[in-house]
Enzyme design. Structure first.
Site, PDB file in Angstrom:
ATOM      1  N   GLU A 208      45.169  40.374  49.787  1.00  9.04           N
ATOM      2  CA  GLU A 208      46.162  40.028  48.769  1.00  9.04           C
ATOM      3  C   GLU A 208      47.531  40.602  49.110  1.00  9.04           C
ATOM      4  OE1 GLU A 208      44.561  40.963  44.893  1.00  9.04           O
ATOM      5  OE2 GLU A 208      43.247  39.221  45.046  1.00  9.04           O
ATOM      6  N   LYS A 340      40.732  33.900  34.744  1.00  9.79           N
ATOM      7  CA  LYS A 340      40.785  33.170  36.009  1.00  9.79           C
ATOM      8  C   LYS A 340      40.154  31.801  35.770  1.00  9.79           C
ATOM      9  CE  LYS A 340      39.855  37.087  39.151  1.00  9.79           C
ATOM     10  NZ  LYS A 340      38.708  37.867  39.716  1.00  9.79           N
TER      11      LYS A 340
HETATM   12  C1  2PG Z   1      39.706  40.293  41.321  1.00 16.02           C
HETATM   13  C2  2PG Z   1      40.203  39.183  42.219  1.00 16.02           C
HETATM   14  C3  2PG Z   1      41.687  39.205  42.390  1.00 16.02           C
HETATM   15  P1  2PG Z   1      38.636  37.962  43.886  1.00 16.02           P
HETATM   16  O1  2PG Z   1      38.663  40.893  41.557  1.00 16.02           O
HETATM   17  O2  2PG Z   1      40.303  40.554  40.289  1.00 16.02           O
HETATM   18  O3  2PG Z   1      42.153  40.463  42.795  1.00 16.02           O
HETATM   19  O4  2PG Z   1      39.544  39.203  43.448  1.00 16.02           O
HETATM   20  O5  2PG Z   1      39.472  36.745  43.773  1.00 16.02           O
HETATM   21  O6  2PG Z   1      38.195  38.271  45.277  1.00 16.02           O
HETATM   22  O7  2PG Z   1      37.487  37.928  42.909  1.00 16.02           O
HETATM   23 MG    MG Z   2      38.755  41.993  39.567  1.00 19.10          MG
END
Ligand code: 2PG
Ligand code: MG
EC number: 4.2.1.11
Length: 425
Positions: A208, A340
């Site tokens: 990231e 998300k």
């Molecule tokens: C998280 C995300 C973003 P990933 O854990 O919050 O940082 O990671 O997209 O790998 O789940």
């Molecule tokens: Mg997370």
């Protein structure tokens, strides 16, 4: 009423070079929306299924040709020529068409790409920016911008596992996005210089865009973050605070937590004590996934004991999933939602997740994934839905900057202030 004229999709590559889905929705009136969807690495077990081809000879099985084919094939066939009163009607049709509880038939990557491409086409048809259109659908009148939370140090699955915990983020407290990002840049540069000196670490970046020096433990990572704020000329706790994504699901085995890179493990209760110890020592405003996604019994203890000190933010625990959020509200497991959309697969279900969190009096932090694209829709979503925070990674790498740059553009256009979280201490 928007009528879908045509749906198409393309397999593209994300910031890790892995395939993902880009979809285009064309409405009968000629408005077009194109969207690319992201992909996580530290995924929760309760997330909707990202459909992958599974052919080991191509992208190690990660190809998205089947998901892309589902957009151009069955989804187009079922939806083209149909009118939808609103986003919820379109998303309802997608969910029924898929027919599985986890979106495993057509793929959450295919469904979310269509859901968002429709939203973008509708915004174009309305002749308004995406954030306005999304706010309108959510019945909101936006008046503030989300606070940037910016990745400084990475560990866990985003940095080859050199550290168990995943992210230390800085949260500048300035009243504008512009000032917050300038603060983040200065702190990042100070952190790069500080870790070069103390750890001999070159400023190479993790998934990231954050730095990933070989810290001996989590406390050293937090010490270094505070030192960087200080070295950049800011007051830790006043000009910038910290947020931590512990991502504890990914180092928990059989209910124990392997937090110490040197070995040994902690019980859930010991993990809570450790996290509270961090709150005593560091200016931390939010702890994400401080416990594992299945440790429902311990989360309420952490939430209760951290009350008034730091947000207890659920990512893997909640998976943007309304059923899991309801359970967490009932038992008091968290007081903030990491939102998300690709964890659940349609915009409308993500909106339900958000509404549940807001109704419970929680904060919401809208989040990108570790595998991202150059698309910037997430910034519009965070503004339109009134996110308290926006988490898109660091202040390096263009797939991250696409979102920060979009937020800067929205700020220039609206002049809205950044939300009042975190509260001054
Ligand atoms: C998280 C995300 C973003 P990933 O854990 O919050 O940082 O990671 O997209 O790998 O789940
Ligand atoms: Mg997370």
């Amino acid at each position: 009423m928007p009528t879908i004229a045509h749906l198409s999709a393309l397999e593209i590559l994300d910031s890790r070079g892995r395939p993902t889905v880009r979809a285009t929705c064309e409405l009968a009136g000629g408005a077009i929306g194109t969207v690319s969807v992201p992909s996580g690495a530290s995924t929760g077990r309760a997330e909707a299924v990202e459909l992958r081809d599974g052919d080991p000879a191509r992208y190690g099985g990660l190809g998205c040709r089947r998901a892309v084919g589902h957009v151009a094939g069955p989804i187009h066939a079922a939806l083209a020529g149909k009118s939808f009163a609103d986003q919820a009607a379109l998303d309802g049709a997608l969910v029924i068409l898929d027919g599985t509880p986890d979106k495993s038939r057509l793929g959450a990557n295919a469904l979310l790409a269509v859901s968002l491409a429709f939203a973008r086409a509708v915004a174009a048809e309305r002749g308004v920016p995406l954030y306005r259109s999304l706010a309108n659908d959510a019945g909101r009148e936006p008046e503030a911008l989300p606070r940037p939370t910016i990745n400084l140090f990475s560990g866990g699955k985003h940095a080859g596992g050199q550290m168990p915990i995943q992210d230390v983020l800085i949260v500048p407290t300035a009243p504008t996005v512009d000032e917050c990002l300038a603060t983040a840049y200065a702190v990042y540069q100070a952190a790069a210089a500080g870790t070069a000196e103390r750890y001999g670490a070159r400023a190479l970046v993790a998934d990231e865009g954050g730095l990933a020096p070989p810290f001996p433990d989590a406390a050293a990572m937090l010490d270094e973050a505070v030192a960087a704020i200080d070295a950049a000329g800011f007051a830790p706790g006043r000009d910038a605070v910290l947020a931590v994504d512990v991502a504890a699901s990914h180092f928990s085995v059989d209910g124990r937590y392997a937090l110490d890179p040197a070995g040994g493990s902690l019980t859930g209760e010991e993990m809570v004590e450790t996290l509270l110890g961090w709150l005593d020592r560091y200016p931390i405003a939010s702890i994400e996934d401080g416990l594992a996604e299945d440790d429902w019994a311990t989360w309420p203890t952490l939430r209760r004991r951290a009350e008034g000190r730091a947000l207890i933010l659920g990512d893997d625990l909640l998976a943007t999933n309304p059923a899991r959020i309801r359970r967490a509200v009932e038992i008091g497991a968290a007081d903030a939602l990491l939102l998300k959309p690709n964890q659940i697969g349609t915009l409308t279900e993500a909106a339900v997740a958000r509404a549940l969190a807001v109704a419970a009096g929680w904060r919401t932090v809208v989040s990108a994934r570790s595998g991202e694209t150059e698309d910037d829709w997430l910034a519009d979503l965070a503004v339109g839905w009134g996110g308290d925070g926006l988490k898109v990674g660091s202040i390096t790498r263009s797939e991250r900057l696409a979102k920060w740059n979009r937020l800067l553009a929205i700020e220039a256009e609206t002049g809205w202030p950044v939300v009042g979280w975190p509260e001054p201490r």
